[in-house]
Write an enzyme that holds these catalytic residues in place. Structure first.
Site, PDB file in Angstrom:
ATOM      1  N   SER A  12       0.834  -1.218   0.000  1.00 33.77           N
ATOM      2  CA  SER A  12       0.000   0.000   0.000  1.00 33.77           C
ATOM      3  C   SER A  12       0.861   1.257   0.000  1.00 33.77           C
ATOM      4  O   SER A  12       0.451   2.287  -0.549  1.00 33.77           O
ATOM      5  CB  SER A  12      -0.989  -0.005   1.166  1.00 33.77           C
ATOM      6  N   LEU A  88      16.895  -7.492   5.753  1.00 40.25           N
ATOM      7  CA  LEU A  88      17.915  -6.498   6.114  1.00 40.25           C
ATOM      8  C   LEU A  88      18.933  -6.412   4.978  1.00 40.25           C
ATOM      9  O   LEU A  88      19.479  -7.433   4.560  1.00 40.25           O
ATOM     10  CB  LEU A  88      18.601  -6.956   7.407  1.00 40.25           C
ATOM     11  N   HIS A 105       9.120   3.027   8.763  1.00 35.57           N
ATOM     12  CA  HIS A 105       8.864   2.154   9.914  1.00 35.57           C
ATOM     13  C   HIS A 105       7.636   2.688  10.657  1.00 35.57           C
ATOM     14  O   HIS A 105       7.527   3.894  10.882  1.00 35.57           O
ATOM     15  CB  HIS A 105      10.096   2.132  10.831  1.00 35.57           C
TER      16      HIS A 105
HETATM   17  C1  GRF Z   1       3.904  -0.764   6.855  1.00 41.82           C
HETATM   18  O1  GRF Z   1       3.311  -0.595   8.102  1.00 41.82           O
HETATM   19  C2  GRF Z   1       5.386  -0.509   6.948  1.00 41.82           C
HETATM   20  O2  GRF Z   1       5.718   0.557   7.741  1.00 41.82           O
HETATM   21  C3  GRF Z   1       5.826  -1.787   7.569  1.00 41.82           C
HETATM   22  O3  GRF Z   1       5.095  -2.770   6.903  1.00 41.82           O
HETATM   23  C4  GRF Z   1       3.884  -2.207   6.442  1.00 41.82           C
HETATM   24  C5  GRF Z   1       3.850  -2.378   4.961  1.00 41.82           C
HETATM   25  O4  GRF Z   1       2.659  -2.023   4.392  1.00 41.82           O
HETATM   26  N1  GRF Z   1       7.234  -1.932   7.568  1.00 41.82           N
HETATM   27  P1  GRF Z   1       2.466  -2.041   2.829  1.00 41.82           P
HETATM   28  O5  GRF Z   1       3.073  -3.331   2.290  1.00 41.82           O
HETATM   29  O6  GRF Z   1       3.146  -0.826   2.244  1.00 41.82           O
HETATM   30  O7  GRF Z   1       0.994  -2.014   2.618  1.00 41.82           O
END
Ligand code: GRF
Length: 192
Positions: A12, A88, A105
């Protein structure tokens, strides 16, 4: 400016980048979308826009994952955006793309980040601690986990009735804005 977006799942945040480009609120090209899992739904979002996608399966590439990603992007992109990317990055890619890899994050770093802090665990911890505020952080990527310099943060209020699920949803909305703003900031700096 050309960017590569790295994902592991739903995508997303990737969608938010693609929407901003379409609306002309972000002036860059997504050259590649790379996933470390073959079943990442975000790959379909990219394919719908005709963007080349690659799967560098973390289970197959293991220690060589970062080098393979570097080989794919080679010198063809200016910025690498980690948008929900769960592996990572290590080794040469961190030198070649120093201060040109950013990550999002879903907490206010340095709270609820580092080893083991991903997905719903971040939000469960924030609720357990009864924090008054949480949010999201976009930061540069270095050899540590969530340790690189902070580019921007966005805050949400945590209400007593919030659950990890409602908190995650509130923060995700902020993430979608933050990721686009951070890329725009990078663009402005590059153009100076
Ligand atoms: C988001 O909350 C991002 O911060 C975390 O994983 C989620 C990913 O969401 N690391 P998407 O795949 O972009 O919908």
């Amino acid at each position: 400016m050309k960017i590569a977006v790295l994902i592991s799942g739903r995508g997303s945040n990737l969608q938010s980048i693609l929407n901003a480009i379409r609306k002309n609120t972000l002036n860059c090209v997504v050259s590649f979308v790379i996933s470390d899992r073959e079943d990442a739904a975000g790959l379909i979002r990219a394919q719908k826009r005709g963007i080349p996608t690659y799967v560098v399966d973390r289970k197959i590439w293991k220690e060589r994952l970062s080098d393979e990603i570097l080989r794919i992007v080679s010198d063809q992109v200016d910025l690498i955006v980690l948008a929900g990317f769960l592996s990572l990055l290590k080794g040469e890619i961190l030198n070649k793309y120093k201060n040109r890899i950013i990550n999002i994050h879903p907490s206010l770093i340095p709270a609820f980040c580092g080893k083991g802090m991903y997905g719903m665990k971040v939000h469960e911890s924030a609720i357990t601690y009864r924090v008054g505020y949480s949010g999201c952080t976009v930061h540069f990527v270095d050899e540590g986990m969530d340790t690189g310099g902070i580019i921007l943060q966005k805050i949400v209020k945590v209400n007593p009735e919030d659950t990890p699920d409602t908190l995650a949803k509130k923060i995700l909305k902020k993430e979608h804005q933050a990721i686009v703003e951070a890329i725009n900031l990078f663009l402005q700096e590059e153009n100076h």
